[in-house]
Design a protein around this motif. Structure first.
Motif, PDB file in Angstrom:
ATOM      1  N   GLY A 157      40.328  20.692  45.834  1.00 53.96           N
ATOM      2  CA  GLY A 157      40.879  21.071  43.840  1.00 53.96           C
ATOM      3  C   GLY A 157      41.508  22.159  44.037  1.00 53.96           C
ATOM      4  N   VAL A 158      41.698  21.931  43.298  1.00 58.39           N
ATOM      5  CA  VAL A 158      43.043  22.710  42.112  1.00 58.39           C
ATOM      6  C   VAL A 158      42.316  23.812  40.712  1.00 58.39           C
ATOM      7  N   ASP A 159      42.230  24.620  40.781  1.00 55.56           N
ATOM      8  CA  ASP A 159      42.283  25.290  39.383  1.00 55.56           C
ATOM      9  C   ASP A 159      42.999  26.843  39.217  1.00 55.56           C
ATOM     10  N   PRO A 160      43.542  27.207  37.839  1.00 53.87           N
ATOM     11  CA  PRO A 160      43.575  28.674  37.661  1.00 53.87           C
ATOM     12  C   PRO A 160      42.790  29.219  37.649  1.00 53.87           C
ATOM     13  N   THR A 161      41.490  29.836  37.934  1.00 52.11           N
ATOM     14  CA  THR A 161      40.547  30.435  37.639  1.00 52.11           C
ATOM     15  C   THR A 161      39.705  30.385  38.869  1.00 52.11           C
ATOM     16  N   SER A 162      38.720  31.777  39.221  1.00 55.43           N
ATOM     17  CA  SER A 162      38.200  31.786  40.543  1.00 55.43           C
ATOM     18  C   SER A 162      36.812  30.667  40.514  1.00 55.43           C
ATOM     19  N   ARG A 163      36.452  29.525  39.215  1.00 52.91           N
ATOM     20  CA  ARG A 163      35.606  28.623  39.721  1.00 52.91           C
ATOM     21  C   ARG A 163      35.967  27.710  41.329  1.00 52.91           C
ATOM     22  N   VAL A 164      37.120  27.648  40.990  1.00 57.18           N
ATOM     23  CA  VAL A 164      37.226  26.619  42.429  1.00 57.18           C
ATOM     24  C   VAL A 164      36.749  26.830  43.521  1.00 57.18           C
ATOM     25  N   GLU A 165      37.133  28.785  43.909  1.00 58.42           N
ATOM     26  CA  GLU A 165      36.440  28.783  45.359  1.00 58.42           C
ATOM     27  C   GLU A 165      34.879  29.100  45.194  1.00 58.42           C
ATOM     28  N   ARG A 166      34.269  29.105  43.752  1.00 57.77           N
ATOM     29  CA  ARG A 166      32.896  28.939  44.162  1.00 57.77           C
ATOM     30  C   ARG A 166      32.587  27.456  44.147  1.00 57.77           C
ATOM     31  N   ALA A 167      33.120  26.361  43.919  1.00 57.66           N
ATOM     32  CA  ALA A 167      33.493  24.905  43.540  1.00 57.66           C
ATOM     33  C   ALA A 167      33.433  24.989  45.484  1.00 57.66           C
ATOM     34  N   ARG A 168      34.309  25.726  46.622  1.00 52.77           N
ATOM     35  CA  ARG A 168      34.393  25.435  47.658  1.00 52.77           C
ATOM     36  C   ARG A 168      32.842  25.338  48.591  1.00 52.77           C
ATOM     37  N   ALA A 169      32.434  26.964  48.092  1.00 52.29           N
ATOM     38  CA  ALA A 169      31.179  27.692  48.349  1.00 52.29           C
ATOM     39  C   ALA A 169      29.893  26.728  48.354  1.00 52.29           C
ATOM     40  N   ALA A 170      29.950  26.180  47.070  1.00 50.77           N
ATOM     41  CA  ALA A 170      29.017  25.237  47.162  1.00 50.77           C
ATOM     42  C   ALA A 170      28.742  23.743  47.399  1.00 50.77           C
ATOM     43  N   GLY A 171      29.714  23.888  47.840  1.00 51.47           N
ATOM     44  CA  GLY A 171      29.774  22.541  48.812  1.00 51.47           C
ATOM     45  C   GLY A 171      30.801  20.898  48.390  1.00 51.47           C
ATOM     46  N   ARG A 172      30.874  21.738  46.958  1.00 53.07           N
ATOM     47  CA  ARG A 172      31.659  20.478  46.098  1.00 53.07           C
ATOM     48  C   ARG A 172      32.594  19.942  46.270  1.00 53.07           C
ATOM     49  N   ILE A 173      33.545  20.564  46.719  1.00 54.57           N
ATOM     50  CA  ILE A 173      35.110  20.147  47.513  1.00 54.57           C
ATOM     51  C   ILE A 173      34.926  20.998  48.431  1.00 54.57           C
ATOM     52  N   GLU A 174      35.815  20.409  50.039  1.00 53.20           N
ATOM     53  CA  GLU A 174      36.278  20.466  50.731  1.00 53.20           C
ATOM     54  C   GLU A 174      37.250  21.980  51.146  1.00 53.20           C
ATOM     55  N   GLU A 175      38.591  22.151  50.342  1.00 57.73           N
ATOM     56  CA  GLU A 175      39.280  23.041  50.056  1.00 57.73           C
ATOM     57  C   GLU A 175      39.827  23.270  48.957  1.00 57.73           C
ATOM     58  N   ALA A 176      39.556  24.904  48.758  1.00 57.21           N
ATOM     59  CA  ALA A 176      40.252  25.179  46.973  1.00 57.21           C
ATOM     60  C   ALA A 176      41.181  25.423  47.339  1.00 57.21           C
ATOM     61  N   TYR A 177      42.014  25.831  45.888  1.00 61.31           N
ATOM     62  CA  TYR A 177      43.478  26.166  45.774  1.00 61.31           C
ATOM     63  C   TYR A 177      43.350  26.573  44.264  1.00 61.31           C
ATOM     64  N   GLN A 178      43.087  28.282  44.405  1.00 59.57           N
ATOM     65  CA  GLN A 178      43.673  29.412  43.074  1.00 59.57           C
ATOM     66  C   GLN A 178      44.882  29.040  41.989  1.00 59.57           C
ATOM     67  N   GLY A 179      45.198  28.210  41.297  1.00 61.55           N
ATOM     68  CA  GLY A 179      46.511  28.413  40.690  1.00 61.55           C
ATOM     69  C   GLY A 179      46.830  27.121  39.915  1.00 61.55           C
ATOM     70  N   LEU A 180      48.301  26.497  39.604  1.00 64.78           N
ATOM     71  CA  LEU A 180      48.062  25.585  39.247  1.00 64.78           C
ATOM     72  C   LEU A 180      49.629  25.026  40.026  1.00 64.78           C
ATOM     73  N   LEU A 181      48.823  23.484  39.885  1.00 61.45           N
ATOM     74  CA  LEU A 181      49.333  22.307  40.089  1.00 61.45           C
ATOM     75  C   LEU A 181      51.099  22.648  40.995  1.00 61.45           C
ATOM     76  N   ALA A 182      51.049  23.002  39.888  1.00 60.97           N
ATOM     77  CA  ALA A 182      53.093  23.163  40.023  1.00 60.97           C
ATOM     78  C   ALA A 182      53.375  24.529  40.394  1.00 60.97           C
ATOM     79  N   ASP A 183      52.605  25.384  40.860  1.00 61.96           N
ATOM     80  CA  ASP A 183      53.237  26.550  41.796  1.00 61.96           C
ATOM     81  C   ASP A 183      53.513  26.422  42.846  1.00 61.96           C
ATOM     82  N   PRO A 184      54.292  26.874  43.205  1.00 59.06           N
ATOM     83  CA  PRO A 184      55.416  26.433  44.556  1.00 59.06           C
ATOM     84  C   PRO A 184      54.896  26.867  45.137  1.00 59.06           C
ATOM     85  N   GLU A 185      54.476  27.489  45.942  1.00 60.98           N
ATOM     86  CA  GLU A 185      53.231  27.985  47.106  1.00 60.98           C
ATOM     87  C   GLU A 185      52.123  26.753  47.119  1.00 60.98           C
TER      88      GLU A 185
END
Length: 285
Positions: A129-157
């Motif tokens: 999952g990718v999301d601009p908010t820190s919720r994506v990290e909580r989703a990873r901690a809860a086991g709903r996703i395997e890898e989390a990326y905070q930001g917009l998909l279009a971010d170069p990194e």
């Protein structure tokens, strides 16, 4: 031709406020200056201060917030978390006619409620999952996703890390809430594998309640649902997908609540090579 990029507005310029950028005088989709105001109203007491305005382009019918909120304003929320679990599973089943995905990226995933429900339909798929908010990290901690990326998909990194990695990229009510929907669609193509699929749900501007969804009379306002920055006519979105090298393979409607919503499935194709001009004829005068 898409409009050229605009510099970041000066927060001290006339018309800018603590939660709003400077009002623009051209369409963010086609660049036309033929705009008309569809909605103008003061913000409610529980929303960001200032006047809420929705403009529509007379040339391409794109509707957008003008001025749009700044990064400090309430731009979006975890809409996916408010959708019914049954709707999540229905959206996941839309990919069953296509090859089983090994990897799936949910863009704008929020708390990761969609990947959690989609895993019941695709138990052998790895969901990130990718999301601009820190919720994506909580989703990873809860086991709903395997890898989390905070930001917009279009971010170069993020693009650099995820290039060519996924069989499916999903965007549920995400494009409407981003400052540059085109950039997110381009980024999705970059992170998809050849013949991978993009699954998108967007609000239908042409249906009743379409522009109303961006205004203060939205029927779901009791839930403090944020209003989108953009409402894209279907023809504009389909034309953009095809210009980016997607083949649109399915278009449907889904309506867990008004306004009506389009569900689009597009396959990433290989763009044809650019035409090469023939060499000049040396015998020509």
């Amino acid at each position: 031709m898409p409009p050229t990029s605009r510099p970041d507005p000066d927060p001290l310029a006339p018309g800018a406020g603590p939660f709003q950028e400077v009002r623009r005088d051209d369409c963010p989709w086609c660049g036309s200056r033929r705009l008309r105001t569809r909605v103008r109203a003061p913000e409610g007491p529980r929303r960001s201060p200032g006047t809420f305005v929705v403009d529509e382009c007379r040339d391409c019918s794109h509707a957008f917030r003008n001025p749009r909120p700044t990064a400090d304003g309430p731009i979006r929320s975890d809409l996916a978390g408010r959708l019914r679990r049954r709707h999540h599973r229905t959206a996941a089943r839309a990919m069953l006619p296509y090859p089983e995905p090994e990897s799936w990226l949910d863009v704008g995933t929020g708390h990761g409620y969609f990947p959690e429900a989609a895993r019941e339909v695709h138990p052998y798929t790895a969901f990130d999952g990718v999301d601009p908010t820190s919720r994506v990290e909580r989703a990873r901690a809860a086991g709903r996703i395997e890898e989390a990326y905070q930001g917009l998909l279009a971010d170069p990194e993020i693009i650099a890390r995820l290039r060519g990695r996924y069989d499916v990229v999903s965007m549920f009510h995400h494009l409407e809430h981003t400052a540059d929907p085109r950039a997110e669609l381009r980024a999705a193509r970059t992170v998809l594998r050849p013949d991978g699929h993009l699954l998108v749900e967007v609000q239908d501007l042409a249906r009743p309640f379409g522009t109303l969804a961006m205004g203060p009379r939205w029927p779901g306002r009791v839930y403090e649902r944020p209003r989108p920055l953009h409402l894209m006519p279907l023809r504009n979105l389909l034309a953009e997908l095809r210009s980016l090298g997607y083949e649109v393979v399915a278009i449907g409607s889904c309506a867990p609540f008004p306004p009506r919503v389009h569900r689009i499935i597009a396959r990433r194709t290989v763009l044809p090579p650019a035409p090469v001009a023939p060499p000049p004829d040396p015998s020509a005068p």
